[in-house]
Write a protein that holds these residues in place. Structure first.
Motif, PDB file in Angstrom:
ATOM      1  N   GLY B 354      12.492 -16.812   7.888  1.00 48.43           N
ATOM      2  CA  GLY B 354      13.068 -17.135   9.216  1.00 48.43           C
ATOM      3  C   GLY B 354      13.284 -18.578   9.946  1.00 48.43           C
ATOM      4  O   GLY B 354      13.245 -18.929  11.056  1.00 48.43           O
ATOM      5  N   SER B 355      13.017 -19.465   8.921  1.00 46.65           N
ATOM      6  CA  SER B 355      13.057 -20.941   9.531  1.00 46.65           C
ATOM      7  C   SER B 355      14.342 -21.305   9.906  1.00 46.65           C
ATOM      8  O   SER B 355      15.568 -21.411   9.020  1.00 46.65           O
ATOM      9  CB  SER B 355      12.493 -21.555   8.229  1.00 46.65           C
ATOM     10  OG  SER B 355      12.672 -23.055   8.512  1.00 46.65           O
ATOM     11  N   ASP B 356      14.550 -21.465  10.805  1.00 45.22           N
ATOM     12  CA  ASP B 356      15.592 -22.121  11.559  1.00 45.22           C
ATOM     13  C   ASP B 356      15.742 -23.582  11.050  1.00 45.22           C
ATOM     14  O   ASP B 356      16.688 -24.293  11.200  1.00 45.22           O
ATOM     15  CB  ASP B 356      15.671 -22.322  13.123  1.00 45.22           C
ATOM     16  CG  ASP B 356      16.249 -20.905  13.658  1.00 45.22           C
ATOM     17  OD1 ASP B 356      16.719 -20.013  12.779  1.00 45.22           O
ATOM     18  OD2 ASP B 356      15.783 -20.773  14.837  1.00 45.22           O
ATOM     19  N   LEU B 357      14.618 -24.446  10.919  1.00 46.64           N
ATOM     20  CA  LEU B 357      14.648 -25.789  10.681  1.00 46.64           C
ATOM     21  C   LEU B 357      15.198 -26.222   9.637  1.00 46.64           C
ATOM     22  O   LEU B 357      15.675 -27.303   9.115  1.00 46.64           O
ATOM     23  CB  LEU B 357      13.201 -26.350  11.016  1.00 46.64           C
ATOM     24  CG  LEU B 357      12.861 -26.221  12.332  1.00 46.64           C
ATOM     25  CD1 LEU B 357      11.352 -26.378  12.275  1.00 46.64           C
ATOM     26  CD2 LEU B 357      13.765 -27.087  13.251  1.00 46.64           C
ATOM     27  N   LEU B 358      14.954 -25.267   8.421  1.00 48.30           N
ATOM     28  CA  LEU B 358      15.373 -25.695   7.111  1.00 48.30           C
ATOM     29  C   LEU B 358      16.417 -24.549   6.491  1.00 48.30           C
ATOM     30  O   LEU B 358      16.185 -24.092   5.625  1.00 48.30           O
ATOM     31  CB  LEU B 358      14.167 -25.634   6.150  1.00 48.30           C
ATOM     32  CG  LEU B 358      12.825 -26.450   6.615  1.00 48.30           C
ATOM     33  CD1 LEU B 358      11.754 -26.163   5.784  1.00 48.30           C
ATOM     34  CD2 LEU B 358      13.339 -27.936   6.536  1.00 48.30           C
ATOM     35  N   ARG B 359      17.409 -24.589   7.354  1.00 48.99           N
ATOM     36  CA  ARG B 359      18.557 -23.542   6.808  1.00 48.99           C
ATOM     37  C   ARG B 359      19.245 -23.872   5.607  1.00 48.99           C
ATOM     38  O   ARG B 359      19.517 -25.418   5.435  1.00 48.99           O
ATOM     39  CB  ARG B 359      19.591 -23.631   7.992  1.00 48.99           C
ATOM     40  CG  ARG B 359      19.003 -22.707   9.160  1.00 48.99           C
ATOM     41  CD  ARG B 359      20.339 -22.391   9.973  1.00 48.99           C
ATOM     42  NE  ARG B 359      19.982 -22.006  11.294  1.00 48.99           N
ATOM     43  CZ  ARG B 359      20.222 -22.633  12.397  1.00 48.99           C
ATOM     44  NH1 ARG B 359      20.767 -23.786  12.522  1.00 48.99           N
ATOM     45  NH2 ARG B 359      19.821 -22.163  13.638  1.00 48.99           N
ATOM     46  N   GLY B 360      19.470 -23.137   4.825  1.00 48.38           N
ATOM     47  CA  GLY B 360      20.158 -23.375   3.361  1.00 48.38           C
ATOM     48  C   GLY B 360      19.088 -23.872   2.345  1.00 48.38           C
ATOM     49  O   GLY B 360      19.499 -24.325   1.336  1.00 48.38           O
ATOM     50  N   TYR B 361      17.849 -24.057   2.625  1.00 48.86           N
ATOM     51  CA  TYR B 361      16.877 -24.394   1.679  1.00 48.86           C
ATOM     52  C   TYR B 361      16.465 -23.364   0.710  1.00 48.86           C
ATOM     53  O   TYR B 361      16.778 -22.363   1.124  1.00 48.86           O
ATOM     54  CB  TYR B 361      15.626 -24.874   2.375  1.00 48.86           C
ATOM     55  CG  TYR B 361      15.613 -26.554   2.914  1.00 48.86           C
ATOM     56  CD1 TYR B 361      16.504 -26.845   3.597  1.00 48.86           C
ATOM     57  CD2 TYR B 361      14.531 -27.432   2.438  1.00 48.86           C
ATOM     58  CE1 TYR B 361      16.300 -28.313   4.304  1.00 48.86           C
ATOM     59  CE2 TYR B 361      14.562 -28.598   2.891  1.00 48.86           C
ATOM     60  CZ  TYR B 361      15.320 -29.233   3.695  1.00 48.86           C
ATOM     61  OH  TYR B 361      15.302 -30.327   4.143  1.00 48.86           O
TER      62      TYR B 361
END
Lengths: 428, 428
Positions: B354-361
């Motif tokens: 659910g990380s918004d900061l690391l989208r696509g990682y």
């Protein structure tokens, strides 16, 4: 497994009742100390147990102090290593015989085992003629110097005096007002440097009630937990000590005076002892490895015995002294400073300690001055640490050990005649 | 003196209620932390107080970890330093602007202050184009990498797999029978390396009841005293952890899995992590200084976050990754190992956090894989530590920081777009 050390070699003066594994039996690799993932509970050496300076744990611990307690780096910097040439004379040296003070004739090599040597390097005319490692020590591993640390302090203090940065006739509170009213309140720097301080403090390594134990707790060399009141810092501890007797009358070995001297030095240089050792020694001698120092809870390096260094890096410092401060053309310390150490002090002041083992010695700027036929000056540390410089034999001996007996009574009966015999052989 | 950081720069996601001194105000030299002989009581940073990782003490502590706790050396050895050429582009880089994730436009240099940077070095096409130090950090001082330590572990683990010394399909107890019945009892090495382990353990740095705090106490990063039961060793702590949920389903960041991996590696190599880092990395990269690692009470290096190194030595490791394992003609790590990291894993497994900061990682062998336009892979550590390798921009960024917020939520909103913008600029 416990054997009477006397069944092998019994150095004069060892407590009769005490028995120890010998050097081979107590090899930490053989005993399995700190091996395994994780080590088995009965093979663990931890700081909090307060047994890491007990025998035989000490045989591992003295080569691994930084893994047991906080330390500050003594950085070598980026200068090239000063290589020491070699001229191996192991065969001659191993076979050298001498008479220990108890009258027995010993071979040089056997004496290394009898004194629980971890490592020894002999430099003669600037070349390594002998080098051995035992037990947990390796050439690249720093080992505790214990009180050999003090000769670095004393030498650098004498250097600051020679430069006029310190005035040896001034009393300590001139530099450290916080020490007014303490044992050092009316002591001159010279008296501090020469350990002629009357202070209510005892230095008995085997006695848990001794002043030196409280000192060790205050400066982070032994655990604080489980003990009654321990001052917050090393400096707070020094401020608790009171005068007993007179200053300047007799030599009396009190580690705490080395801390006072280092405190004075830090005040005038703006550098703590670890930084100053980097600046004056490590970065200039082409040392092979960084050294390090134990620190108290607020980061004060333990000047009375907290330094660890590799054997060869300790030998480099010895060579600097033997060469009267000249290092390949750079005069790092004035020759006059080292000459003054070599001249020593009044042996009468030293004789008042009643030491039979060091007859004729004096003490100057934290060096033991033998006044012997090869002009030896010595740094000495608990459990057999030794830096022995014999200018008249062009010889330096650096030795680390983990002798079961802290006091030099455990090994001086062997080491004193052993190193004198070596010097006599090499000067020929 | 306490100011709302939002009056300066308020990174998205910082807890609203929390206020901190800004980077200039919290400079430990300005605040006088650990200055004086001894430091005044209100300026002391001690291990036992358990406040050394609090802000602003952390601004001093992360550059001085060895003075606070026991450590083991990561030795550089005697090889020459590998000098990194310079091509200064400070002016261009300082003036670079980018949009932070909260929409504000920032200058590169301002972002360094906003993220409480202690030091940053940017290497482009093998040359240092930017290098800055702040606060307590100096070029020769090792700084805590915290969890950037993990990318060393993951890379060396993947290397052992590539050599066939480890089998990534085997379950952990094949190597460590002691972990049968624990969270790792039926986990494969691959799942451990990729953090896809279901384990009842929480990683919340701000919560004293979190699993990560118990872990830190067990491995010597926080004081043991004053706490309820603390296992004797790090390994004993790992054995207390139980499975929760399934393995292999989703990425979930659990530092303890790095410790398990390092335990496996030590079993097969016979070397602990500090020795192995010396053998594989430090002695081969021409590092400038020794590194060191925090150790648990029986000397086990803390693989999840215990490494300290100089900024440039961390950058050297980054360069090794950028050059696909080739170091001036020596293939220290197979290119295939690094290619596999760069390919990453399934971003769907990562998105479940659910990380918004690391989208696509995604996450692979303990690296964060951005899958962004410059191919960045990243090591990330608490309080803003970062090693950022962008092969498609021929760029490596090594950054140390002492951000008041442990979690990367404190600086990712700035750092993620900042480093992407830098890579875009440099690749032109």
């Amino acid at each position: 497994m416990i054997r009477d050390v006397s069944s092998g070699i019994n150095p004069l003066g060892l407590p009769d009742s005490q028995t120890y594994l010998n050097a081979v039996e107590s090899d930490p690799r053989l005993l399995g100390w700190m091996q395994g993932l994780p080590p088995q509970p009965d093979k663990r050496i931890t700081f909090e147990s307060d047994q890491f300076l007990d025998f035989p744990q000490i045989r591992w611990a003295l080569s691994h102090m930084r893994e047991l307690a906080p330390t500050v780096n003594v950085r070598r910097g980026s200068a090239p290593i000063s290589q020491i040439e070699r001229d191996d004379r192991s065969h001659d040296i191993d076979g050298l015989t001498f008479d220990a003070l108890d009258g027995r004739t010993m071979r040089f090599e056997d004496a290394l085992y009898a004194t629980y040597t971890d490592g020894i390097v002999v430099v003669h005319r600037g070349r390594i003629v002998y080098e051995r490692y035992f037990g947990a020590l390796e050439p690249h591993l720093p080992h505790a110097l214990h009180s050999v640390t003090k000769v670095y302090v004393g030498t650098l203090a004498a250097d600051l005096v020679s430069k006029g940065i310190l005035d040896e006739t001034k009393e300590v509170p001139h530099y450290i007002p916080e020490l007014r009213g303490t044992a050092w309140g009316d002591a001159t720097l010279r008296q501090v440097m020469d350990m002629q301080i009357g202070v209510d403090y005892t230095e008995d390594y085997e006695n848990p009630q001794s002043g030196v134990r409280a000192y060790m707790r205050a400066c982070g060399m032994r655990p604080r937990s489980g003990n009654s009141y321990v001052p917050d810092t090393l400096f707070d501890y020094l401020r608790t000590l009171r005068k007993e007797g007179e200053h300047g009358v007799a030599y009396a070995y009190k580690t705490v005076s080395s801390e006072v001297m280092a405190w004075v030095m830090a005040k005038v240089t703006g550098l703590n002892l670890a930084e100053y050792l980097h600046d004056r020694i490590w970065s200039r001698l082409g040392c092979e490895e960084d050294g390090y120092m134990l620190v108290d809870p607020v980061g004060t390096p333990m000047a009375g015995g907290g330094l660890s260094a590799t054997l060869r890096d300790m030998a480099r410092f010895g060579e600097l002294i033997r060469r009267e401060g000249d290092w390949h053309g750079n005069q790092l310390i004035p020759a006059s400073v080292i000459d003054e150490v070599r001249r020593g002090d009044d042996p009468e002041k030293f004789a008042k300690t009643g030491s039979d083992l060091l007859r004729g010695y004096s003490y100057r700027a934290m060096w033991y001055v033998s006044h012997n036929e090869i002009g030896a000056v010595e740094g000495k540390g608990m459990n057999g640490q030794r830096l022995y410089i014999a200018p008249d034999a062009e010889m330096v001996v650096a030795r680390f050990a983990s002798h079961p007996v802290g006091s030099s009574i455990g090994n001086d009966p062997i080491t004193v005649p052993q190193l004198l015999a070596l010097g006599r052989m090499l000067r020929e």
